[in-house]
Structure formats: structure tokens, C-alpha cells
Write an enzyme that holds these catalytic residues in place. Structure first.
Site, PDB file in Angstrom:
ATOM      1  N   SER A 141       0.853  -1.190   0.000  1.00 32.03           N
ATOM      2  CA  SER A 141       0.000   0.000   0.000  1.00 32.03           C
ATOM      3  C   SER A 141       0.883   1.232   0.000  1.00 32.03           C
ATOM      4  O   SER A 141       2.055   1.179   0.406  1.00 32.03           O
ATOM      5  CB  SER A 141      -0.896   0.013   1.240  1.00 32.03           C
ATOM      6  OG  SER A 141      -1.529   1.268   1.417  1.00 32.03           O
ATOM      7  N   TYR A 201      -3.682  -0.671   9.974  1.00 30.67           N
ATOM      8  CA  TYR A 201      -3.516  -1.035   8.569  1.00 30.67           C
ATOM      9  C   TYR A 201      -2.104  -0.709   8.086  1.00 30.67           C
ATOM     10  O   TYR A 201      -1.457  -1.535   7.431  1.00 30.67           O
ATOM     11  CB  TYR A 201      -4.558  -0.288   7.735  1.00 30.67           C
ATOM     12  CG  TYR A 201      -4.485  -0.577   6.255  1.00 30.67           C
ATOM     13  CD1 TYR A 201      -4.968  -1.774   5.740  1.00 30.67           C
ATOM     14  CD2 TYR A 201      -3.947   0.352   5.367  1.00 30.67           C
ATOM     15  CE1 TYR A 201      -4.912  -2.044   4.382  1.00 30.67           C
ATOM     16  CE2 TYR A 201      -3.892   0.092   4.008  1.00 30.67           C
ATOM     17  CZ  TYR A 201      -4.372  -1.106   3.523  1.00 30.67           C
ATOM     18  OH  TYR A 201      -4.304  -1.367   2.173  1.00 30.67           O
TER      19      TYR A 201
END
Length: 256
Positions: free
Chosen positions: A142, A155
Site C-alpha cells: 500500500s 492497517y
């Protein structure tokens, strides 16, 4: 270019969104694709799209956080194809919140899927690739692996781990024919985004969609197919000189 003819590829989290786009894209380039998802039923739409490309999707139910479940899933790959050339570690879950809004249970839940799941699948894949002379592993990390993102504490922790696992796999196995890279998307328009907005901002959907889109300086969210195209390249022989790379697909976030 980018032909994957006769190559066998596992894509985790292939039931929707980015994982579905990756599975369809690899199949369209000639790969024999196995889709892992939490339930076989979740893979029905992906299978139909793969069939439109003239291929068949082997659907395998797999909880990537379960060592037993992952081992069993890879045995199904062995039984069907007898080899593995490509692994795309895409399966993942999200959590919104800073450290105050993150419980220990949230950390455990995200770690089990996003970190442990990558570890378990990569471990199975490496064992098979070593026996056949190599292969390519692509991890979906990410933009949160590379920069701070507000309200993504848990996350970001997991995606940072995906990045460093990528580096470790690359350096440990580059002399043995196994390449490992990761892609680092910014916000990509998937059903998850639509459901998140609908759940958390009822009545404000258009405004929130615009706000989330404008986070990317290019002015929109990415498309799953755009991430899939980069994954295809990294899986292909044209990327044979690339390993240990973290490639942003971010609409200009890192340069803004």
C-alpha cells in the site's frame, strides 16, 4: 509481451476488487490461475470473467490466516497442476482509526490476515518454486507502506510489514531464481470503498467520494485494472531484472 502461457499462478483474495482484476488479467495473458478466497462461492463472479477470456479458474476456499487451511489449499494446486510459477499475495482487510481508535483485537485481526497470511502463502510458494527453478512473488502492499496515512494505524502497520517481507524474500532468494516485488496502491475504487462510504457517511456519499478521490493529486481513485497491469508486468519474463522493488500506483501521492 507479458505472456504468461503455461505458467501457474495463485492469486489470494481473488473474489472481488483488485484480486479479481489481477486474476482476470493474468488469465487473459495465458496463465493457469487459481483463485483463493475465504469461500469458494465468493469466486463465482471472478470465474465467470476468467471464462470470458477463454480460461478456467480453479476456485479454492482458503483462510489465509490458517496454517492448516493454507497448506491444504496449496495441495489442491499441486494435485491439479504439479507446479507453481507465480504467487500474488493480495488478500487483505482494512481498519480505520488512529491508535486511540484501535483495540488489541483490531491489531490481531489485521495481523492475522495481512501479515501472517502473506507469510504462510509465501512460505508454501517458495518451497514449490525452489523445486522447479524459480518463480515470481508479488505482494500487494500500500502507499501506507511508504508514507504516513491519517487514521490507518493498524492497517499501516501491516502494510509496512508486507514491504519489509518483500525485501527479505527478494534478497534471500534472488540467487535461486525467485523474484519478489510489491505494488503500493493509493486509494483504488473497489466495492469496499463504496460500502465504506455508504456505511459511514449515509446521505453524504457524493461529497465523500469526491473527497476520497481528490486525495490522489491526479484527481481520481485508481482502477483495479491499473494495479493488475503492473502486477502482470512484474509476473512476466519482461521483469526478469526486477526484484526487491516497491512500485507505487498512487496517482501522484508521493511526488505531491
Amino acid at each position: 509481451m507479458f505472456s504468461l502461457n503455461n505458467k501457474v499462478a495463485v492469486v489470494t483474495g481473488a473474489g472481488s476488487g483488485i484480486g479479481q482484476a489481477i486474476a482476470v488479467t493474468l488469465a487473459a495473458s495465458g496463465a493457469k490461475v487459481i483463485g483463493f478466497d475465504l469461500s469458494v462461492d465468493a469466486l463465482a463472479e471472478t470465474a465467470a470473467k476468467v471464462e470470458e477470456k477463454g480460461q478456467q479458474l480453479l476456485r479454492v476456499g482458503c483462510d489465509v490466516s490458517s496454517p492448516e487451511g493454507v497448506a491444504k489449499a496449496f495441495l489442491e494446486v499441486d494435485a491439479k497442476f504439479g507446479r507453481l510459477d507465480i504467487l500474488v499475495n493480495n488478500a487483505g482487510i482494512a481498519h480505520v482509526g488512529n491508535i486511540e481508535g484501535t483495540a488489541a483485537a483490531d491489531m490481531d485481526r489485521l495481523y492475522n490476515v495481512n501479515v501472517k497470511g502473506v507469510f504462510l502463502c509465501a512460505k508454501e510458494a517458495v518451497a514449490r518454486m525452489l523445486s522447479t527453478g524459480g518463480g515470481s512473488i508479488v505482494n500487494v502492499a500500500s502507499i501506507a507502506s511508504l508514507v504516513g496515512v491519517a487514521d490507518r494505524f493498524a492497517y499501516s502497520m501491516t502494510k509496512g510489514a508486507v514491504l519489509t517481507m518483500t525485501y527479505s524474500l527478494a534478497i534471500d532468494y534472488m540467487k535461486k531464481g525467485i523474484r519478489c516485488n510489491c505494488v503500493c496502491p493509493a486509494r483504488v475504487h473497489t466495492p469496499f470503498v463504496d460500502n465504506f462510504i455508504q456505511k459511514n457517511y449515509p446521505g453524504q456519499e457524493p461529497e465523500m467520494f469526491k473527497k476520497l478521490s481528490e486525495y490522489q493529486p491526479i484527481g481520481r481513485m485508481g482502477k483495479p485494472e491499473e494495479v493488475a497491469a503492473l502486477v502482470l508486468f512484474l509476473c512476466s519474463d519482461e521483469a526478469a531484472f526486477i526484484t526487491g522493488a516497491a512500485m507505487p500506483v498512487d496517482g501522484g501521492v508521493l511526488v505531491s
